[in-house]
Every structure is written in C-alpha cells, then in structure tokens.
Scaffold this active site. Structure first.
Site, mmCIF file in Angstrom:
data_model
loop_
_atom_site.group_PDB
_atom_site.id
_atom_site.type_symbol
_atom_site.label_atom_id
_atom_site.label_comp_id
_atom_site.label_asym_id
_atom_site.label_seq_id
_atom_site.Cartn_x
_atom_site.Cartn_y
_atom_site.Cartn_z
ATOM 1 N N ASP A 1 -6.850 -1.517 -5.118
ATOM 2 C CA ASP A 1 -8.051 -0.907 -4.366
ATOM 3 C C ASP A 1 -8.842 0.199 -5.133
ATOM 4 O O ASP A 1 -9.969 0.047 -5.207
ATOM 5 C CB ASP A 1 -7.823 -0.458 -2.996
ATOM 6 N N ASP B 1 0.753 -1.105 0.201
ATOM 7 C CA ASP B 1 -0.137 0.269 0.158
ATOM 8 C C ASP B 1 0.798 1.210 -0.090
ATOM 9 O O ASP B 1 1.965 1.219 0.650
ATOM 10 C CB ASP B 1 -0.913 0.049 1.152
#
Length: 160
Positions: free
Chosen positions: A133, A115
């Site tokens: 995402d 991330d």
C-alpha cells in the site's frame, strides 16, 4: 526502458513480500499489538476486501475474483508504463504494479492481504495497511508530480 519498469516493480514487490514474511514469521509470533511510537503500532490483520476492507463479507469466500481483477489491472499498468515516455510517470506506474502484485500474492497464498502498519491519533485509527500500500501511494505521488510537471511545462510554453 524495460529496466525502468521491471526494476522498480521488482523492488516494490520484494520489499513488500519480505516485510510481510518478517511480520508473519518473526515479529508476530505470537500475534499481538506492538506499540512502536505513541501514534504508530504494529498489529496483525488480514484484509479479504478491497481498500480499507470494503466488501470483505462479499469477497472473503471468493478471493480469486480480486486476484483475476488485480492481475488484469497490473497487466494494464505495465502496458501503460511501457508506452509512456515520461520517466517519473513510468516509475510511478511500475511501483504501483509491484505493490499490487505483492497484494495479489497474499490473496493467492492465504486468501487475504496481510496488513500490519497501524497509525492512530486520539482514539482514531487509520485502517491497517502494508508495504504494498505504501508503494501504491508513492507511485500515485510520482504520477501526480509527473502530471503537475507536464501542466507547468505547457503553461510556460504557452500551450494551455
């Protein structure tokens, strides 16, 4: 019809993996916080859990559990995409599957999902996330719009 599934899923997967590679190999060497905008940073993180890091402690030692579960979900999504006659729904499902596949590859390679997108405001930070995402969210929006369109069509035709 298969092209409406494979192409968007492939684009989502490739863009996700390319952005993660750039972050890991070039941008975050060394790892640091990069302020891009007053409300947006690039920062490196690794999520061993599910959404927002839930169950990280439980799943960190066994990433294969999520890999298998997510692969089954992707297979189910691709089967669903192949069966739906609605193009918007099919595209939405395909980009969700492509994004999910990107996160599966991360878990398989490094035991966690990379991330790096960090949005914040007044000291509050949204949990860091990645390109996969974003594609999963865009796919959800496409499916939602498809659902709204189906409902509005039924209302106009008097089929409610």
């Amino acid at each position: 019809m298969i092209a409406h599934i494979i192409f968007p899923a492939g684009i989502a997967f490739i863009v996700d993996q390319l952005t993660k590679w750039l972050i890991l190999e070039h941008v975050m060497q060394p790892p640091r916080l990069i302020e891009v905008l007053p409300f947006f940073n690039l920062t490196l993180g690794f999520n061993t859990g599910v959404s927002f890091g839930l169950f990280s402690e439980t799943l960190a030692a066994q990433p294969q559990v999520l890999i298998v579960a997510n692969l089954l979900i992707v297979i189910g999504l691709l089967a669903w995409a192949q069966r739906t006659p609605v193009l918007t729904e099919r595209l939405g499902i395909a980009v969700i599957a492509g994004g999910a596949l990107g996160n599966i590859v991360d878990r398989w390679r490094q035991g966690a999902v990379t991330d790096f997108l960090d949005f914040h405001w007044a000291g509050w930070h949204w949990p860091a996330f990645n390109g996969a995402d974003v594609f999963i969210f865009v796919g959800f929006v496409l499916m939602f719009l498809s659902c709204i369109r189906k409902t509005s069509c039924q209302v106009r035709e008097g089929q409610v």
